[in-house]
Design a protein around this motif. Structure first.
Motif, PDB file in Angstrom:
ATOM      1  N   ALA A 261       1.450  -1.211   0.057  1.00  0.00           N
ATOM      2  CA  ALA A 261       0.313   0.147   0.047  1.00  0.00           C
ATOM      3  C   ALA A 261       0.962   1.077   0.098  1.00  0.00           C
ATOM      4  O   ALA A 261       0.842   2.252  -0.734  1.00  0.00           O
ATOM      5  N   ARG A 262       1.950   0.940   0.897  1.00  0.00           N
ATOM      6  CA  ARG A 262       2.748   3.034   0.362  1.00  0.00           C
ATOM      7  C   ARG A 262       3.845   2.788  -1.097  1.00  0.00           C
ATOM      8  O   ARG A 262       4.040   3.666  -0.998  1.00  0.00           O
ATOM      9  N   ALA A 263       3.828   1.086  -1.840  1.00  0.00           N
ATOM     10  CA  ALA A 263       4.699   1.594  -2.566  1.00  0.00           C
ATOM     11  C   ALA A 263       3.595   2.307  -3.427  1.00  0.00           C
ATOM     12  O   ALA A 263       3.827   3.389  -4.251  1.00  0.00           O
ATOM     13  N   VAL A 264       2.666   1.916  -3.573  1.00  0.00           N
ATOM     14  CA  VAL A 264       1.178   2.704  -4.366  1.00  0.00           C
ATOM     15  C   VAL A 264       0.505   4.174  -3.875  1.00  0.00           C
ATOM     16  O   VAL A 264       1.059   4.600  -5.181  1.00  0.00           O
ATOM     17  N   GLU A 265       1.327   4.308  -2.764  1.00  0.00           N
ATOM     18  CA  GLU A 265       0.851   5.958  -2.612  1.00  0.00           C
ATOM     19  C   GLU A 265       1.881   6.028  -2.988  1.00  0.00           C
ATOM     20  O   GLU A 265       2.551   7.607  -3.674  1.00  0.00           O
ATOM     21  N   ALA A 266       3.504   5.964  -2.956  1.00  0.00           N
ATOM     22  CA  ALA A 266       4.844   6.088  -3.445  1.00  0.00           C
ATOM     23  C   ALA A 266       4.314   6.814  -4.838  1.00  0.00           C
ATOM     24  O   ALA A 266       4.735   8.193  -5.625  1.00  0.00           O
ATOM     25  N   LEU A 267       4.105   5.595  -5.507  1.00  0.00           N
ATOM     26  CA  LEU A 267       3.596   5.847  -7.343  1.00  0.00           C
ATOM     27  C   LEU A 267       2.791   7.125  -7.406  1.00  0.00           C
ATOM     28  O   LEU A 267       2.244   7.931  -8.043  1.00  0.00           O
ATOM     29  N   ASN A 268       1.590   6.647  -6.088  1.00  0.00           N
ATOM     30  CA  ASN A 268       0.641   8.036  -6.973  1.00  0.00           C
ATOM     31  C   ASN A 268       0.573   9.274  -6.597  1.00  0.00           C
ATOM     32  O   ASN A 268      -0.013  10.716  -6.977  1.00  0.00           O
ATOM     33  N   LEU A 269       1.759   9.717  -5.511  1.00  0.00           N
ATOM     34  CA  LEU A 269       2.394  11.278  -5.232  1.00  0.00           C
ATOM     35  C   LEU A 269       3.264  11.355  -7.087  1.00  0.00           C
ATOM     36  O   LEU A 269       3.473  12.993  -7.312  1.00  0.00           O
ATOM     37  N   LEU A 270       3.259  10.827  -8.146  1.00  0.00           N
ATOM     38  CA  LEU A 270       3.904  11.629  -9.129  1.00  0.00           C
ATOM     39  C   LEU A 270       2.803  11.670 -10.188  1.00  0.00           C
ATOM     40  O   LEU A 270       2.799  11.757 -11.074  1.00  0.00           O
ATOM     41  N   ARG A 271       1.364  11.001  -9.857  1.00  0.00           N
ATOM     42  CA  ARG A 271       0.586  11.163 -11.322  1.00  0.00           C
ATOM     43  C   ARG A 271       0.189  12.712 -11.530  1.00  0.00           C
ATOM     44  O   ARG A 271       0.028  13.405 -10.457  1.00  0.00           O
ATOM     45  N   MET A 272      -0.537  13.055 -12.042  1.00  0.00           N
ATOM     46  CA  MET A 272      -0.276  14.219 -12.994  1.00  0.00           C
ATOM     47  C   MET A 272      -1.881  14.431 -12.862  1.00  0.00           C
ATOM     48  O   MET A 272      -2.684  14.265 -13.637  1.00  0.00           O
ATOM     49  N   ARG A 273      -1.970  15.150 -11.326  1.00  0.00           N
ATOM     50  CA  ARG A 273      -3.174  15.371 -11.096  1.00  0.00           C
ATOM     51  C   ARG A 273      -3.984  16.877 -12.331  1.00  0.00           C
ATOM     52  O   ARG A 273      -4.799  17.026 -11.798  1.00  0.00           O
ATOM     53  N   ASP A 274      -3.117  17.798 -12.658  1.00  0.00           N
ATOM     54  CA  ASP A 274      -2.924  18.318 -13.101  1.00  0.00           C
ATOM     55  C   ASP A 274      -3.151  18.359 -14.331  1.00  0.00           C
ATOM     56  O   ASP A 274      -2.636  18.026 -15.431  1.00  0.00           O
ATOM     57  N   PRO A 275      -4.567  18.805 -15.402  1.00  0.00           N
ATOM     58  CA  PRO A 275      -5.019  18.346 -16.545  1.00  0.00           C
ATOM     59  C   PRO A 275      -4.444  19.448 -17.165  1.00  0.00           C
ATOM     60  O   PRO A 275      -4.393  18.900 -18.699  1.00  0.00           O
ATOM     61  N   ASP A 276      -3.755  20.468 -17.093  1.00  0.00           N
ATOM     62  CA  ASP A 276      -3.510  20.909 -18.135  1.00  0.00           C
ATOM     63  C   ASP A 276      -1.795  20.962 -17.989  1.00  0.00           C
ATOM     64  O   ASP A 276      -1.285  20.511 -19.500  1.00  0.00           O
ATOM     65  N   ARG A 277      -0.921  20.552 -16.779  1.00  0.00           N
ATOM     66  CA  ARG A 277       0.280  18.960 -17.254  1.00  0.00           C
ATOM     67  C   ARG A 277       0.023  18.455 -17.988  1.00  0.00           C
ATOM     68  O   ARG A 277       0.991  17.554 -18.626  1.00  0.00           O
ATOM     69  N   LEU A 278      -0.984  17.252 -17.266  1.00  0.00           N
ATOM     70  CA  LEU A 278      -1.131  16.300 -18.242  1.00  0.00           C
ATOM     71  C   LEU A 278      -1.322  16.473 -20.024  1.00  0.00           C
ATOM     72  O   LEU A 278      -0.880  15.491 -20.918  1.00  0.00           O
ATOM     73  N   GLY A 279      -2.249  16.933 -20.108  1.00  0.00           N
ATOM     74  CA  GLY A 279      -2.012  17.942 -21.488  1.00  0.00           C
ATOM     75  C   GLY A 279      -1.369  18.200 -22.170  1.00  0.00           C
ATOM     76  O   GLY A 279      -0.928  17.799 -23.602  1.00  0.00           O
ATOM     77  N   ASP A 280      -0.489  19.142 -21.590  1.00  0.00           N
ATOM     78  CA  ASP A 280       1.032  19.606 -22.556  1.00  0.00           C
ATOM     79  C   ASP A 280       1.959  18.248 -22.565  1.00  0.00           C
ATOM     80  O   ASP A 280       3.033  17.966 -23.661  1.00  0.00           O
ATOM     81  N   TRP A 281       1.656  17.117 -21.742  1.00  0.00           N
ATOM     82  CA  TRP A 281       2.750  16.161 -21.586  1.00  0.00           C
ATOM     83  C   TRP A 281       2.001  15.217 -23.015  1.00  0.00           C
ATOM     84  O   TRP A 281       2.541  14.719 -23.589  1.00  0.00           O
ATOM     85  N   PHE A 282       0.843  15.034 -22.931  1.00  0.00           N
ATOM     86  CA  PHE A 282       0.314  14.314 -24.077  1.00  0.00           C
ATOM     87  C   PHE A 282       0.047  15.173 -25.675  1.00  0.00           C
ATOM     88  O   PHE A 282       0.666  14.991 -26.614  1.00  0.00           O
ATOM     89  N   GLY A 283       0.255  16.548 -25.548  1.00  0.00           N
ATOM     90  CA  GLY A 283       0.332  17.815 -26.207  1.00  0.00           C
ATOM     91  C   GLY A 283       1.882  17.315 -27.140  1.00  0.00           C
ATOM     92  O   GLY A 283       2.051  17.319 -28.360  1.00  0.00           O
TER      93      GLY A 283
END
Length: 393
Positions: A261-283
């Protein structure tokens, strides 16, 4: 319905784009007779062969020894002497990215605006001598096959769950089994649409040219790999696996549920929760060419004040054929994406620049400050080439 005659209708699909997308896109094949009535190829076989001899051009020559069912694949660039030495049958020359090398080929894409432009990968052109083929195979992307010269026989397997095993004895990914359900001969101007995963086999009836408008469909593995690389590159050093709630373990060697569960939590800290950041990556990802081909920057860029004077006096900025652009609405205004670059500007500016093959004085004057700054950033990066009023295109 799997065959239609477009005749002289208003659209090469033989139906409205909405009807095509609803009933056929990524669902079932469609043969469109007379999609481009009276079509005349803007390119001849000798032009294709000449380009295949140039450095930097992705070209393949595929020969089939029918007597032994043996295949030979050669990659370009080729020598001028290679082609006269070939027989008059059973070989195919394929050249990719022809929309980047030839403006007349690129102009054909105006007929495919019912698909997002950033989804279109390239126009590949094949010349096949009589009997020439690349074998029965399957693609994992949508493709429109436009017959440009001569005739080609197409067979497809539109059945459910076709066998998709590959032969192990050839370099090409050819199907071990192929049982066609449909068989057609396409004439110039006819077009065959194939969604991903449909086995097909094309054989030249006589010497022929075929234009393949292929879509860019990155695999989930490609998307994930680039996404993870971006996350890792931007990750703060202080984000780490932590276990402040640790209690003495029952077994010191066990990776227990709490640790997972702690490993999953560590990975979740890196998620792109900001839609603009996610959109910029995909663009950025989707506007970067799969072969990492980038426009070349000018070693001695012209000063901005001089370029602006040139634009006011009839010059224009021609977009580099390898420059791939798209735009997206953001939380504030918009983003323009070009070859992986991310540029913020008003929506209207992003729309106009993404759609423009050239920026003339009128377009430039109509842009806001951010749009104009973006034009010069892209000019300095090689996405535009200055064409003076007295220069030929």
């Amino acid at each position: 319905m799997i065959e239609i005659d477009a005749g002289n209708g208003p659209h090469p699909l033989g139906m409205s784009p909405q009807e095509f997308l609803r009933g056929y896109w990524q669902k079932q094949p469609l043969l469109i007779r007379n999609a481009f009535p009276g079509f005349e190829s803007p390119l001849q076989p000798e032009d294709l062969a000449g380009l295949a001899c140039e450095d930097g051009v992705l070209a393949r020559l595929i020969e089939h020894d029918k007597a032994n069912d043996a295949w030979r694949v050669r990659h370009g660039p080729f020598a001028d002497s290679d082609f006269p030495a070939l027989p008059d049958h059973d070989w195919t020359l394929l050249v990719q990215d022809m929309d980047k090398w030839d403006a007349d080929i690129r102009a054909l894409l105006a007929s495919f605006t019912f698909i997002p432009r950033w989804r279109i990968d390239d126009v590949m052109i094949s010349f096949a001598a009589a009997g020439g083929s690349v074998g029965a195979h399957v693609d994992q992307y949508d493709v429109f096959l436009l017959q440009a010269q001569g005739r080609r026989r197409w067979q497809i397997d539109a059945g459910k769950n076709p066998p998709l095993g590959f032969r192990a004895d050839v370099e090409l990914k050819l199907l071990r089994e192929f049982a066609p359900t449909h068989d057609w001969v396409l004439e110039p101007g006819d077009m065959l649409y194939l969604p991903p995963g449909v086995p097909h086999h094309g054989v030249a009836v006589d010497h022929c040219l075929t234009f393949s408008v292929g879509m860019r469909a990155p695999s989930a593995a490609e998307l994930l790999g680039d996404f993870v690389d971006t996350l890792a590159a931007d990750a703060p050093e202080e984000l780490r696996f932590g276990d402040a709630d640790l209690v003495p373990p029952k077994d010191a060697y066990e990776i227990d549920a709490a640790a997972m569960a702690r490993a999953v939590e560590a990975l979740n800290l890196l998620r792109m929760r900001d839609p603009d950041r996610l959109g910029d990556w995909f663009g950025g990802f989707i506007t970067t060419y799969r072969n990492a081909v980038e426009p070349a920057a000018d070693e001695a860029p012209r000063p901005r004040i001089e370029v602006e004077w040139d634009l006011a006096h009839g010059a224009s900025l021609q977009r580099h054929p390898w420059s791939r652009m798209a735009w997206r609405k953001a939380t504030k205004a918009a983003r323009l994406y070009a070859g992986g670059r991310v540029l913020a500007m008003p929506v209207r500016d992003a729309q106009r620049l993404a759609a423009a093959e050239q920026v003339d004085g009128g377009l430039y004057e109509g842009l806001g400050e951010a749009g104009r700054d973006a034009v010069f950033e892209l000019l300095e990066a090689g996405h535009y080439r200055l064409q003076l009023a007295d220069e030929d295109a």
